[in-house]
Scaffold this motif. Structure first.
Motif, PDB file in Angstrom:
ATOM      1  N   HIS A  99     -21.044   2.712 -10.892  1.00 28.24           N
ATOM      2  CA  HIS A  99     -21.565   4.084 -10.887  1.00 28.24           C
ATOM      3  C   HIS A  99     -22.275   4.405  -9.589  1.00 28.24           C
ATOM      4  N   ARG A 100     -21.665   3.895  -8.529  1.00 30.23           N
ATOM      5  CA  ARG A 100     -22.177   4.135  -7.189  1.00 30.23           C
ATOM      6  C   ARG A 100     -21.739   5.535  -6.757  1.00 30.23           C
ATOM      7  N   PRO A 101     -22.659   6.296  -6.163  1.00 31.58           N
ATOM      8  CA  PRO A 101     -22.294   7.659  -5.765  1.00 31.58           C
ATOM      9  C   PRO A 101     -21.215   7.662  -4.687  1.00 31.58           C
ATOM     10  N   ALA A 102     -20.250   8.538  -4.803  1.00 29.68           N
ATOM     11  CA  ALA A 102     -19.140   8.603  -3.845  1.00 29.68           C
ATOM     12  C   ALA A 102     -19.611   8.766  -2.402  1.00 29.68           C
ATOM     13  N   PRO A 103     -20.711   9.518  -2.134  1.00 28.37           N
ATOM     14  CA  PRO A 103     -21.102   9.697  -0.729  1.00 28.37           C
ATOM     15  C   PRO A 103     -21.490   8.390  -0.027  1.00 28.37           C
ATOM     16  N   LEU A 104     -21.751   7.315  -0.776  1.00 28.48           N
ATOM     17  CA  LEU A 104     -22.152   6.054  -0.141  1.00 28.48           C
ATOM     18  C   LEU A 104     -20.971   5.236   0.364  1.00 28.48           C
ATOM     19  N   PHE A 105     -19.753   5.646   0.051  1.00 30.39           N
ATOM     20  CA  PHE A 105     -18.587   4.868   0.473  1.00 30.39           C
ATOM     21  C   PHE A 105     -18.161   5.248   1.886  1.00 30.39           C
ATOM     22  N   LEU A 107     -14.904   5.081   2.842  1.00 34.49           N
ATOM     23  CA  LEU A 107     -13.605   5.745   2.732  1.00 34.49           C
ATOM     24  C   LEU A 107     -13.391   6.263   1.314  1.00 34.49           C
ATOM     25  N   LEU A 108     -12.932   7.492   1.220  1.00 35.36           N
ATOM     26  CA  LEU A 108     -12.461   7.999  -0.066  1.00 35.36           C
ATOM     27  C   LEU A 108     -10.942   8.052   0.041  1.00 35.36           C
ATOM     28  N   ALA A 109     -10.254   7.284  -0.789  1.00 34.08           N
ATOM     29  CA  ALA A 109      -8.799   7.171  -0.673  1.00 34.08           C
ATOM     30  C   ALA A 109      -8.140   7.722  -1.926  1.00 34.08           C
ATOM     31  N   PHE A 110      -7.337   8.771  -1.759  1.00 37.03           N
ATOM     32  CA  PHE A 110      -6.704   9.426  -2.896  1.00 37.03           C
ATOM     33  C   PHE A 110      -5.279   8.958  -3.105  1.00 37.03           C
ATOM     34  N   ASN A 111      -4.903   8.832  -4.366  1.00 34.06           N
ATOM     35  CA  ASN A 111      -3.511   8.587  -4.722  1.00 34.06           C
ATOM     36  C   ASN A 111      -2.884   9.947  -5.039  1.00 34.06           C
ATOM     37  N   LEU A 112      -1.808  10.277  -4.316  1.00 31.15           N
ATOM     38  CA  LEU A 112      -1.136  11.561  -4.549  1.00 31.15           C
ATOM     39  C   LEU A 112       0.196  11.325  -5.243  1.00 31.15           C
ATOM     40  N   SER A 113       0.195  11.397  -6.567  1.00 35.76           N
ATOM     41  CA  SER A 113       1.436  11.165  -7.305  1.00 35.76           C
ATOM     42  C   SER A 113       2.149  12.463  -7.628  1.00 35.76           C
ATOM     43  N   ALA A 114       1.447  13.581  -7.593  1.00 35.97           N
ATOM     44  CA  ALA A 114       2.048  14.859  -7.969  1.00 35.97           C
ATOM     45  C   ALA A 114       1.369  15.978  -7.200  1.00 35.97           C
ATOM     46  N   GLU A 115       2.130  17.028  -6.914  1.00 34.03           N
ATOM     47  CA  GLU A 115       1.609  18.125  -6.100  1.00 34.03           C
ATOM     48  C   GLU A 115       0.544  18.938  -6.826  1.00 34.03           C
ATOM     49  N   LEU A 116       0.668  19.032  -8.153  1.00 34.71           N
ATOM     50  CA  LEU A 116      -0.268  19.905  -8.857  1.00 34.71           C
ATOM     51  C   LEU A 116      -1.693  19.341  -8.917  1.00 34.71           C
ATOM     52  N   VAL A 117      -1.904  18.145  -8.375  1.00 34.88           N
ATOM     53  CA  VAL A 117      -3.281  17.612  -8.336  1.00 34.88           C
ATOM     54  C   VAL A 117      -4.022  18.039  -7.071  1.00 34.88           C
ATOM     55  N   TYR A 118      -3.355  18.795  -6.185  1.00 31.67           N
ATOM     56  CA  TYR A 118      -3.988  19.063  -4.890  1.00 31.67           C
ATOM     57  C   TYR A 118      -5.356  19.729  -5.014  1.00 31.67           C
ATOM     58  N   LEU A 143     -14.794   8.909   5.474  1.00 30.74           N
ATOM     59  CA  LEU A 143     -13.451   9.319   5.884  1.00 30.74           C
ATOM     60  C   LEU A 143     -12.634   9.552   4.618  1.00 30.74           C
ATOM     61  N   VAL A 144     -11.799  10.578   4.635  1.00 32.08           N
ATOM     62  CA  VAL A 144     -10.993  10.905   3.465  1.00 32.08           C
ATOM     63  C   VAL A 144      -9.532  10.627   3.793  1.00 32.08           C
ATOM     64  N   CYS A 145      -8.885   9.797   2.996  1.00 30.89           N
ATOM     65  CA  CYS A 145      -7.471   9.506   3.251  1.00 30.89           C
ATOM     66  C   CYS A 145      -6.674   9.617   1.952  1.00 30.89           C
ATOM     67  N   ALA A 146      -5.350   9.591   2.086  1.00 26.88           N
ATOM     68  CA  ALA A 146      -4.497   9.739   0.909  1.00 26.88           C
ATOM     69  C   ALA A 146      -3.153   9.062   1.154  1.00 26.88           C
ATOM     70  N   GLY A 147      -2.576   8.569   0.070  1.00 29.52           N
ATOM     71  CA  GLY A 147      -1.244   7.966   0.136  1.00 29.52           C
ATOM     72  C   GLY A 147      -0.510   8.261  -1.155  1.00 29.52           C
ATOM     73  N   GLY A 148       0.686   7.721  -1.296  1.00 27.48           N
ATOM     74  CA  GLY A 148       1.493   8.011  -2.483  1.00 27.48           C
ATOM     75  C   GLY A 148       2.665   8.892  -2.085  1.00 27.48           C
ATOM     76  N   HIS A 149       3.549   9.169  -3.050  1.00 26.85           N
ATOM     77  CA  HIS A 149       4.795   9.866  -2.708  1.00 26.85           C
ATOM     78  C   HIS A 149       4.579  11.232  -2.071  1.00 26.85           C
ATOM     79  N   CYS A 150       3.562  11.965  -2.526  1.00 23.26           N
ATOM     80  CA  CYS A 150       3.364  13.305  -1.974  1.00 23.26           C
ATOM     81  C   CYS A 150       2.914  13.252  -0.516  1.00 23.26           C
ATOM     82  N   ALA A 151       2.457  12.091  -0.058  1.00 25.45           N
ATOM     83  CA  ALA A 151       2.011  11.983   1.339  1.00 25.45           C
ATOM     84  C   ALA A 151       3.189  12.125   2.307  1.00 25.45           C
ATOM     85  N   PHE A 152       4.412  12.108   1.804  1.00 28.26           N
ATOM     86  CA  PHE A 152       5.549  12.298   2.704  1.00 28.26           C
ATOM     87  C   PHE A 152       5.655  13.740   3.202  1.00 28.26           C
ATOM     88  N   ASN A 153       5.094  14.688   2.477  1.00 31.19           N
ATOM     89  CA  ASN A 153       4.830  15.990   3.105  1.00 31.19           C
ATOM     90  C   ASN A 153       3.368  16.332   2.895  1.00 31.19           C
TER      91      ASN A 153
END
Lengths: 651, 233
Positions: A99-105, A107-118, A143-153
């Protein structure tokens, strides 16, 4: 404040399904933070039950936590009830482990499996206490990053995400860790410096380092702002899955989630060549996990997790070399007291596959799912799903004769060249399946599930103008009329409005960033949930920013048009994709390249790789209607490196 | 062979539901490699029978499960083996073999004792409110049951009620609530107070069966022997 648990705990009594937020999974790591290590928060931008089983996220979680230089925790989008409470109490997004606050990290790394989560991605960045736009964030912030299939566009998210990772993440996460570690050690100078260094890591795309110019509506050029920034960013590919037997410690949640079972990935990539399928295109080449590795992952995973079901996952599991042996060994594994069930989430449409399914499901045979995708042979040649009518009816007959009573058939509508004959054909085909079933049961049923086709980047159909909502509705109503009065046929369909917005985000460019931000600011989160989907917000935002839905979604693209993702590469040659598009329009199919000479799509040659299969024997009955003779004795151009079960390479 | 076990539900894991706990037990028996008997039929399920559902979010010192084994097991070793396979907070504290034909936990348990931390209230105010509830001739509440609204007098199910210790967030309330024919839940109890009370924390302290007029743990010898006159009523 390194844990918000004391403040969170009283809120959990007031929200639905509080077990979503407590972590406590078997396999979870409680990391130790020390100076100098790089902390990752891996975020799945949807609810816990959907995000927890995600294999990509679990793999990276484990790899990062094994590294001495990195620690990783996980977060999931809080459901709307908890989000409201968090905002009211001024609490941030948090990890489920400590339950560590997100601002302390770092890198925030997102998994993008579908477009409707944008819009949920923006919401999570905001809940993490960061400005949603990259340019407004400081070097003190994550730093905010993302990967997964939607990262191809990734262009629609280019304004919000600092960098994207294309392709397999197993190796690249450690390379990113070391760049970020160096940046931290040198006192976190400006953000642009670390982003420039990250852009030199293969597979990493930093959108802010590219200048996009437009010619009217069209993208004219995408140019790197610095000489050392690559002109084209190529995806990463892990050559041999045997080297990456992850997850070793599957996360077993304390509450029910989707796919509540052990998942073991048996291969990555697919060479069936279905022209609508982005996953099949961007994950090439085929890389099979050696049978021994599958066996030990199943054995260890079952005894560690306490699951009694294992799914052998891939894009087409019946194509796995030696699938019979792997399945029968998994089922008779001594550690499980014979109590295990095996599931194949992706069934091929032929009697061979049903045979395997019959072996697996000895006891309960309720329903089987097949995906012919199109109802006529002509249209199946267009989409290159080369299943002949006999294959399908053979599979259906095999299934009914072996005790199954319900079939589920998946179809796409709104495919290129589709006519009303093709659409109506879906109802005929379903009725024929019911008729076959009636020879074996008094009340067989066939559920037809229809989705509107959405063209995706890096597929041969990336040039195709998606059908309008009205056109999709017309086709669905044709199908409803055609199925009326046919006993045993049930029809389900996907909301065409949701397909429209998915299509918009899927082939959008950077100008869509403003639209996504507007929709999010007006509360449009959880857009993949029908009760929250708000088409009106999207239409209003498009109009407000002077953009045309018609132009983005329904327009056919020309060969000469520069596509918004042309500076990124999934390894496929653009001329191969164009040729495939032309062949599609001529209804010309293309056989599976594992058993034919190479078509030079680019996926193997570009990386100096070859398709890696665990056994040299092609799958029995694997022709899938391509007309290829694929009996085990037929001469197949395969060479085996050494010994039984050594990885064989097909040339 | 059948075994009755007592376990806790403490800490973060209290936010799991009754259904989640059943799932966690199914995983734990498989991970511990314990030979549990299975139901026959299409979906073979391990034979685990749980007692009264604990509301999600409540802690407990006394949850129970009856497990049927396919063959003999060492009962004394079960608590350690199962606690190891269960998540933190679910700890098995006792296990007793029970003969076939013993009444189920649902039937055998007559009452539960609860420790409820009532938010923002002084002992004096709470004491007066408790007095009011205890002197009421009847306490009729409307509640949903199987989609229908039903009026019940819950007063007979309030067996005992007293003020407990003072804490930072409020004052403790100790309650013993009847479970037959249907359990009275702590939230339903708090609803009959005027004004309604709010719980900061709720913990089930014990579940009881009545043997010869005395409260007993469902693991007590009298409760687990086949021929005992389990019910007082």
């Amino acid at each position: 404040m390194s844990s918000i648990w004391p403040q969170l705990e009283p809120l959990l009594g007031e929200v639905q399904k509080p077990a979503r937020y407590i972590g406590c999974e078997d396999g979870a790591v409680v990391p130790e933070y020390h100076q100098g290590s790089v902390s990752w928060l891996l975020i799945y931008p949807d609810v816990y039950e959907i995000g927890l089983p995600n294999q990509g996220l679990q793999i990276l979680y484990e790899i990062l936590n094994e590294s001495v230089d990195a620690v990783a925790e996980r977060a999931y989008a809080p459901w709307v009830d908890l989000e409201a409470r968090l905002r009211a109490e001024g609490l941030p997004l948090f990890s489920v482990e400590t339950h560590r606050p997100a601002p302390l990290f770092d890198l925030l790394a997102f998994n993008l499996s579908a477009e409707l989560v944008y819009t949920n991605v923006l919401n999570c960045i905001d809940l993490a206490g960061l400005p949603v736009r990259s340019e407004e964030r400081t070097s003190e912030q994550a730093l905010v990053c993302a990967g997964g299939h939607c990262a191809f566009n990734p262009e629609p998210l280019a304004d919000f995400v600092d960098f994207f990772v294309l392709g397999d993440g197993e190796q690249v996460v450690s390379e990113i860790t070391s760049v970020v570690q160096g940046w931290k050690a040198s006192g976190r100078e400006s953000r642009i410096d670390v982003l420039r260094r990250l852009s030199l890591v293969a597979g990493v795309y930093v959108p802010s380092l590219y200048e996009v110019s437009y010619d009217g509506g069209f993208v004219e050029s995408v140019r790197p702002r610095y000489d050392d920034v690559p002109e084209v960013v190529d995806k990463r590919t892990v050559a041999n899955l045997a080297d990456w037997p992850y997850p070793k410690r599957h996360l077993v949640p304390v509450t029910e989630v989707v796919h509540d079972r052990l998942n073991v990935e048996v291969f990555r990539g697919c060479t069936r060549g279905c022209r609508f399928c982005q996953a099949g295109m961007v994950t090439r080449p085929v890389r099979e996990r050696p049978a021994e590795s599958v066996r030990s992952m199943v054995r260890d995973g079952l005894s560690r997790s306490g699951h009694h079901e294992v799914a052998l996952t891939s894009l087409s599991t019946a194509d796995y070399s030696g699938i019979h042996r792997v399945v029968s060994e998994a089922m008779s594994d001594p550690t499980t007291c014979g109590d295990v069930s095996v599931s194949l989430p992706s069934l091929r449409v032929d009697a061979f596959t049903v045979g395997i399914a019959a072996e697996i499901q000895r006891a309960r045979r309720t329903g089987l799912t097949f995906a012919p995708e199109a109802a006529t042979w002509r249209l199946r040649q267009v989409i290159n799903k080369l299943i002949q009518e006999e294959d399908l009816y053979g599979a259906v007959e095999a299934a009914y004769s072996q005790g199954w009573r319900r079939m589920k058939l998946y179809f796409l509508t709104g495919l290129p060249t589709e006519t009303d004959v093709d659409t109506r054909g879906i109802a005929d085909l379903a009725a024929n399946c019911v008729a076959i079933g009636r020879q074996y049961h008094p009340n067989p049923s066939v559920t037809v599930s229809v989705g509107g086709f959405i063209p995706k980047p890096f597929t041969p159909f990336q040039w195709f103008g998606q059908n309008t909502v009205d056109e999709l509705r017309r086709k669905i109503s044709i199908l409803r009329d055609a199925s009326r009065g046919r006993r045993g046929v049930q029809l389900k369909w996907h909301d065409p409005r949701a397909s429209l917005i998915e299509g918009l985000c899927s082939r959008g460019d950077r100008r869509l960033g403003a639209v996504i931000e507007s929709v999010w600011r007006r509360g449009g989160t959880f857009q993949e949930w029908s009760e929250h989907f708000a088409e009106g917000l999207w239409r209003d935002a498009m109009a407000e920013h002077g953009l045309s839905i018609d132009w983005y979604v329904h327009r056919h693209r020309e060969e000469t048009e520069r596509l918004p993702w042309d500076h990124l590469s999934a390894g496929l040659h653009k001329d191969f994709l164009w040729q495939e598009w032309q062949d599609a329009l001529q209804s010309v199919g293309l056989e599976d390249c594992r058993w034919t000479p190479c078509y030079d799509c680019g996926a193997c040659t570009g990386y100096g790789l070859e398709h890696i299969v665990a056994s040299a024997t092609p799958p029995a009955g694997g022709s899938q209607g391509t007309g290829q003779v694929l009996s085990p004795d037929a001469g197949v151009p395969v060479s085996i490196s050494s010994g039984y079960e050594a990885p064989a390479r097909i040339r | 062979m059948r075994v009755r076990l007592r376990f806790t539900k403490l800490g973060k894991i209290r936010f799991t539901s009754h259904r989640d706990v059943a799932r966690l037990w199914e995983h734990a028996v498989r991970r511990a490699g314990i030979p549990v008997a299975h139901t026959e039929g299409f979906t073979r399920r391990p034979k685990l029978s749980f007692g009264l559902a604990l509301p999600t979010g409540s802690e407990s010192l006394a949850e129970y499960v009856d497990i049927e084994f396919a063959r003999e097991v060492e009962v004394d070793r079960l608590p350690a083996r199962l606690s190891e396979a269960l998540p933190q907070g679910l700890d098995v504290e006792a296990a007793v073999e029970i003969p076939r034909g013993v009444e189920s936990l649902q039937q055998v348990v007559q009452s539960c004792s609860w420790s409820i931390l009532v938010e923002s209230i002084t002992p004096a105010v709470l004491g007066a409110a408790v007095e009011q509830v205890l002197t009421a001739a009847e306490l009729v509440v409307t509640r949903e049951r199987k989609g229908k609204r039903v009026c019940d007098d819950i007063r007979p199910q309030i067996i005992d009620l007293e003020v407990g210790e003072v804490a930072d967030e409020g004052t403790g309330l100790l309650a013993e609530l009847g479970t037959q024919p249907r359990s009275l839940r702590p939230t339903e109890l708090l609803g009959v107070f005027t004004p309604m009370l709010r719980a900061a924390r709720t913990r089930r302290e014990g579940q009881w069966t009545i043997i010869d007029g005395a409260r007993q743990d469902p693991l007590a010898p009298g409760a687990t022997s086949k021929h005992a006159e389990v019910r007082a009523s």
